[in-house]
Design a protein around this motif. Structure first.
Motif, short mmCIF file in Angstrom:
data_model
loop_
_atom_site.label_atom_id
_atom_site.label_comp_id
_atom_site.label_asym_id
_atom_site.label_seq_id
_atom_site.Cartn_x
_atom_site.Cartn_y
_atom_site.Cartn_z
N LYS A 69 -10.07 0.52 2.35
CA LYS A 69 -10.33 0.63 0.91
C LYS A 69 -11.74 1.21 0.77
O LYS A 69 -12.70 0.66 1.32
CB LYS A 69 -10.25 -0.73 0.24
CG LYS A 69 -10.52 -0.68 -1.25
CD LYS A 69 -10.45 -2.08 -1.84
CE LYS A 69 -10.83 -2.05 -3.30
NZ LYS A 69 -10.94 -3.40 -3.85
N TYR A 104 3.09 2.58 2.11
CA TYR A 104 2.91 3.35 3.33
C TYR A 104 4.04 3.08 4.30
O TYR A 104 4.45 1.94 4.49
CB TYR A 104 1.57 2.99 3.99
CG TYR A 104 1.20 3.86 5.15
CD1 TYR A 104 1.06 5.24 5.00
CD2 TYR A 104 0.98 3.32 6.40
CE1 TYR A 104 0.71 6.05 6.07
CE2 TYR A 104 0.61 4.12 7.47
CZ TYR A 104 0.49 5.49 7.30
OH TYR A 104 0.13 6.28 8.36
N LYS A 145 -5.01 5.83 4.42
CA LYS A 145 -4.09 5.37 5.46
C LYS A 145 -4.07 6.33 6.62
O LYS A 145 -4.21 7.53 6.45
CB LYS A 145 -2.69 5.25 4.87
CG LYS A 145 -2.65 4.42 3.62
CD LYS A 145 -1.47 4.78 2.74
CE LYS A 145 -1.57 4.03 1.43
NZ LYS A 145 -1.53 4.86 0.29
N ILE A 150 -5.54 1.04 7.45
CA ILE A 150 -5.69 1.31 6.03
C ILE A 150 -7.04 0.73 5.60
O ILE A 150 -7.32 -0.43 5.84
CB ILE A 150 -4.56 0.69 5.18
CG1 ILE A 150 -3.19 1.20 5.64
CG2 ILE A 150 -4.77 0.97 3.69
CD1 ILE A 150 -2.01 0.53 4.95
N TYR A 185 0.82 -1.22 0.00
CA TYR A 185 0.00 0.00 0.00
C TYR A 185 0.85 1.27 0.00
O TYR A 185 0.33 2.36 0.19
CB TYR A 185 -0.96 -0.01 1.19
CG TYR A 185 -1.92 -1.16 1.11
CD1 TYR A 185 -2.93 -1.18 0.16
CD2 TYR A 185 -1.80 -2.25 1.96
CE1 TYR A 185 -3.79 -2.24 0.07
CE2 TYR A 185 -2.67 -3.32 1.88
CZ TYR A 185 -3.66 -3.31 0.93
OH TYR A 185 -4.52 -4.37 0.84
N HIS A 190 -7.05 3.76 -1.16
CA HIS A 190 -6.58 3.11 0.05
C HIS A 190 -6.19 4.25 0.98
O HIS A 190 -5.16 4.89 0.78
CB HIS A 190 -5.41 2.17 -0.22
CG HIS A 190 -5.84 0.93 -0.92
ND1 HIS A 190 -5.75 0.76 -2.28
CD2 HIS A 190 -6.40 -0.21 -0.44
CE1 HIS A 190 -6.23 -0.42 -2.60
NE2 HIS A 190 -6.63 -1.03 -1.50
#
Length: 161
Positions: free
Chosen positions: A135, A121, A153, A133, A119, A151
């Motif tokens: 979606k 991150y 975060k 996280i 992702y 996504h």
């Protein structure tokens, strides 16, 4: 006659561009609402102190309470049911999925750097905290834009003292 046709064509182009602008603004508003919900959920989860460990002088987050608090805040802020599906008054049309819920507790060495290449991150925590996280899909109104999924975060730390 051709001027009338030109006016109709230009009006349809103008209307399409206007709808595109409105759609983009609604998409950004949806993204910001999702980000605010994730921030609130991570902060709520990070404040679920394990009182038994605190009695021993250890700052820990209680995992079950933290996950429940994060889920509750997501549900309340995005108007979702317990399974992540939107309720009747929600602006969303598709279910929100929690793809990462990571609890970083006192058993780690701090500063702790969390990396998730899937992702893209990375976050460094100075004390116990929560990483979340989700979606989320944008519910297109005019269907001028292509489908958008994000996504989103967020991370928060336990506030000590």
């Amino acid at each position: 006659m051709y001027k009338l046709l030109l006016i109709v064509v230009m009006m349809s182009i103008w209307l399409s561009l206007h709808l595109l602008q409105v759609e983009e603004q609604l998409a950004m508003k949806t993204l910001f609402q999702g980000k605010h919900a994730v921030n609130r959920a991570t902060h709520a989860a990070a404040q679920q102190v394990d009182t038994a460990a605190l009695g021993e002088g250890v700052f820990r987050i209680e995992p079950i309470k933290a996950e429940a608090a994060a889920a509750l805040y997501l549900q309340q802020n995005l108007l979702l049911n317990a399974h992540g599906a939107p309720l009747a008054g929600s602006f969303l049309k598709e279910a929100v999925q929690v793809v990462v819920f990571k609890l970083v507790n006192a058993d780690e060495i701090f500063p702790f750097t969390y990396r998730n290449k899937a992702y893209q991150y990375e976050v460094t925590l100075q004390r116990p905290g929560v990483i979340l996280i989700i979606k989320m899909a944008y519910p297109r109104v005019f269907e001028v834009l292509e489908p958008i999924e994000w996504h989103i975060k967020g991370a928060a730390e336990l506030i000590a003292g």
